[in-house]
Scaffold this motif. Structure first.
Motif, short mmCIF file in Angstrom:
data_model
loop_
_atom_site.label_atom_id
_atom_site.label_comp_id
_atom_site.label_asym_id
_atom_site.label_seq_id
_atom_site.Cartn_x
_atom_site.Cartn_y
_atom_site.Cartn_z
N UNK A 1 0.81 -1.23 0.00
CA UNK A 1 0.00 0.00 0.00
C UNK A 1 0.83 1.27 0.00
N UNK A 2 2.11 1.18 0.43
CA UNK A 2 2.92 2.40 0.50
C UNK A 2 3.65 2.65 -0.81
N UNK A 3 3.53 1.74 -1.79
CA UNK A 3 4.17 1.96 -3.08
C UNK A 3 3.14 2.37 -4.12
N UNK B 1 -1.69 5.38 -5.56
CA UNK B 1 -1.47 4.34 -4.55
C UNK B 1 -2.59 3.31 -4.67
#
Lengths: 520, 267
Positions: free
Chosen positions: B99-101, B139
């Motif tokens: 989720x953070x990429x 995202x």
């Protein structure tokens, strides 16, 4: 709502609050309870140089403690991440250390360090490391299995998984911990300053309270509260920038999956924890070759409480003080939790109020107890009611925030299904929202045990002059270190047992309403 | 694009492969001994009722589960060796994006994990190929379920794997996009001669995409049908419908209690 409209509404609310405060102060004038906004402004204007210097000193100590405590939390979490088998014991030992009463460790640290900022920084670190460690533990495990499958699929090992997944997945949890840690570090630094520092907000606070200086007490409380809320908000804003995809973080540790007899396991864990704590205690004292006069070893306490001729009398004193403290802390703790959960449920029935109250409650939760305690003492007196109220306030806000967040975890589709059948709000609350709230409620209830004991001992020390808090303060000033260390042991063990009791209740309730939460 | 360098896929051999989970009374036989060969450079679809063990077969081929018995070879090599060479790719049911990429970050991660040189152009081209041009910086939380699955497919293809394992990769993709992807992606892995295994609930999709459909019974998985899909069926809709009927019939035959959903999926 547009931004200018929201601004106008908040502005109007703030003005209304100021006016109400002013009127209340007018009404109570002469009662030495409440300083109005004008009094506070005048005090600030005349004493701004003094306040500014004190604030800088306390902020500096709090910042160093914040850094040290969070580094310790990260270190402990890394140990557990690398050696998962140590998780339960490391968490238990960390809990016992967190349960050490600041009121007593403060004077001991003062003797160990001598003059200087050492005790303040250490107490600030002690006040933050556990609330950062627990979310980190959850965060390091908070990644779905398929993310690790992805790493393995390309033939990469545990190190890649750690760097690419665990660290990144834990980051929002670390930020949530840091957010709570910021005001807690400020609290720890202030308590440290109570123990005989010569500068800082804690020193001013003590002086104002002893002198029944209402304007100073209110001004210090408001300044400290503002700083704590600003720190909380600043870290929140930083977290939002760093990790935009934030999971819902309830700070609940997933209870370990039960294998074998839970009673036996609990007993085994308790004995192992006691062994590790005793070994650490003894080793730390020996490693620094600390004098037995003030740095007592486990066997000193054993002699003092069990084998010495005066042991029975010593035990009686300790027992009497413990009972007095229990009478205050238990009702306060239950009242705070009950009021928090009750208000959260009431607010859910009127959702638009919940939206307005949550930010306020989050902000007030970050106000350190040492700043509110003197205000409550001013208002309710140095007696039972005042102390119980201080404990209740300490547990109320975490419970309220956790319960509002928990109530929102109720699956929207389940609520939609109920709405289709025109189910009443109360039925929805009972069948969908309260079960969803319970994990958050219990997480708050567990973490509130040490907090409640901190609150009661601080209140007893500063205000009532009775119970364990007063016993610790008195024995510290008369150099009766045997009794002081015995009280530390009693408070730490009592807090840890209280925590374990709540955790046990949690397991029993969750096994009925949400068994999936208990799977490891 | 790394296509000209892509090595052709190997034959996949499952020799008496079985899988059990748990011990004692909690023991579950997920896959009873199963022997199958999947042809090199072709796509085989595995269909069967929910929970029949077809995903377990896929995970064993990927080296993510060790078989309780039997042997799996991809060409001459074990799944673990193929993993280390970065020669495998798999699309999971839930997309499993980090989720953070960003979309680009997630797709590029596969090349990094497979120890391949960074290839920003290849990454961008693959994102465009799954229809997500313009969403490179988004995202996962900002994408729909179907879009996330398309990112996962781009992540699979960007390493030019020799073996491609797809676990219901189009489950959340809307019907129109699905039809487009079903038309656009197969030429890609055919050109690279990638060996593909596709787990799906959809009989239509299995027949439309695969060169062969293997039908499993409900748990523990046994093969109850093995149907070759000739090249001609791709253009001849009557033949395609007949093959779909054949697959559905095999499914019904292997249907114990849990077959209701496969009947629905066949429609």
């Amino acid at each position: 709502m547009t931004a200018p409209a929201a601004f106008a509404r908040h502005g109007a609310a703030a003005l209304g609050l100021l006016l109400a405060w002013h009127l209340a102060a007018q009404a109570l004038a002469g009662s030495h309870m409440l300083a109005g906004p004008l009094d506070v402004a005048v005090y600030l204007a005349t004493h701004h140089a003094l306040m500014g210097r004190a604030l800088i000193v306390t902020l500096e100590n709090a910042a160093w403690g914040f850094l040290a405590g969070n580094l310790a939390a990260v270190g402990l979490a890394l140990i557990v991440a690398l050696m998962p088998r140590t998780r339960v014991v490391v968490a238990a030992v960390a809990l016992v250390v967190f349960c050490l009463p600041l009121v007593a460790t403060g004077p001991v640290l003062r003797v160990l360090y001598g003059p200087g900022p050492g005790p303040q920084i250490t107490l600030a670190a002690l006040a933050v490391y556990y609330t950062s460690f627990i979310p980190l533990l959850v965060g390091l495990r908070a990644a779905p299995a398929s993310w690790f499958d992805l790493i393995r699929l390309y033939g990469r090992g545990a190190w890649t998984a750690f760097v690419q997944i665990r660290v990144m997945a834990a980051l929002p949890y670390l930020m949530a911990g840091l957010q709570i840690a910021a005001p807690a570090a400020f609290l720890g630094a202030m308590v440290g300053e109570f123990t005989g520092a010569d500068r800082g907000m804690g020193v001013l606070s003590i002086r104002a309270m002893r002198g029944l200086d209402v304007e100073a007490t209110w001004t210090i409380a408001l300044v400290a509260a503002t700083v704590a809320m600003l720190a909380y908000g600043a870290i929140g804003a930083l977290a939002a920038r760093l990790s935009p995809a934030r999971p819902d973080i309830l700070l609940a540790t997933a209870p370990a999956p039960a294998k074998g007899n839970p009673m036996l396991r609990g007993l085994g864990l308790a004995m192992l924890t006691a062994l590790v704590v005793l070994a650490l205690w003894w080793a730390l004292m020996e490693a620094f070759a600390l004098s037995r006069f003030f740095a007592k070893r486990p066997d000193d306490i054993w002699r003092y409480l069990i084998s010495a001729p005066t042991a029975a009398a010593n035990r009686a004193t300790l027992w009497a003080a413990s009972v007095e403290t229990l009478r205050l802390v238990v009702p306060g703790y239950l009242a705070g939790l009950g009021a928090g959960a009750g208000l959260a449920m009431a607010l859910v029935l009127v959702p638009w109020i919940a939206g307005a109250v949550l930010p306020l409650a989050v902000a007030l939760r970050s106000v350190p107890i040492v700043t509110t305690a003197p205000l409550i003492v001013l208002a309710l007196g140095r007696d039972t009611l005042g102390t119980i109220t201080i404990v209740a306030v300490m547990t109320f806000f975490p419970a309220l925030v956790a319960c509002i967040q928990g109530l929102r975890q109720a699956p929207g589709q389940a609520l939609d299904v109920m709405r289709i059948y025109a189910t009443g709000r109360l039925t929805q609350l009972w069948h969908a929202q309260i079960p969803a709230m319970l994990p958050a409620f219990f997480a708050a209830a567990r973490l509130s045990v040490p907090a409640a004991i901190l609150a009661v001992t601080v209140a007893e020390w500063l205000a009532t002059g009775r119970g364990l808090g007063a016993l610790m303060a008195m024995t510290a000033s008369t150099s009766n270190y045997n009794m002081l260390w015995s009280a530390i042991v009693v408070v730490a063990v009592g807090s840890a047992l209280g925590y374990a009791l709540v955790a046990w209740l949690e397991r029993a309730v969750m096994a009925r309403v949400a068994p999936e939460q208990l799977r490891g | 694009m790394a296509e000209p360098m892509a090595q052709p896929g190997p034959e996949i051999l499952c020799d008496a492969v079985a899988k059990e989970f748990g011990h004692g009374p909690a023991r579950v036989e997920a896959v009873s001994p199963l022997s199958l060969r999947f042809a090199a450079g072709r796509m085989t679809a595995l269909v069967g009722p929910s929970g029949c063990g077809k995903s377990t077969v896929l995970r064993m081929v990927a080296g993510l589960e060790a078989p309780s018995a039997g042997l799996i070879l991809l060409g001459e090599e074990r799944p673990e060796e193929m993993q280390r060479k970065g020669a495998l790719a798999m699309a999971f049911q839930d997309a499993s994006l980090l989720p953070w990429r960003s979309v680009t970050g997630n797709v590029a991660l596969a090349r990094k994990l497979a120890r391949l040189p960074a290839d920003p152009e290849g990454v961008a081209e693959m994102i465009a190929r799954v229809g997500l041009a313009g969403f490179e910086r988004a995202r996962p939380a900002e994408l729909s379920g179907g879009m996330r699955q398309r990112v996962a497919i781009a992540r699979c293809l960007v390493t030019a794997p020799r073996v491609l394992l797809l676990d219901e990769p189009f489950g959340a993709v809307d019907e129109l996009t699905r039809a487009r992807l079903n038309a656009e992606l197969p030429p890609l892995w055919r050109a690279r001669a990638t060996t593909c295994l596709l787990v799906t609930h959809s009989v239509r999709e299995a027949v439309a995409l695969a060169d062969r459909v293997v039908v499993f019974s409900s748990r523990p998985a046994r093969v109850v049908g093995d149907i070759a899909i000739p090249e001609a069926a791709r253009t001849d809709s009557a033949q395609r419908l007949a093959l779909m009927d054949k697959v559905s019939a095999a499914l019904s035959q292997g249907w114990d209690e849990s077959g209701a959903d496969t009947r629905l999926a066949a429609q």
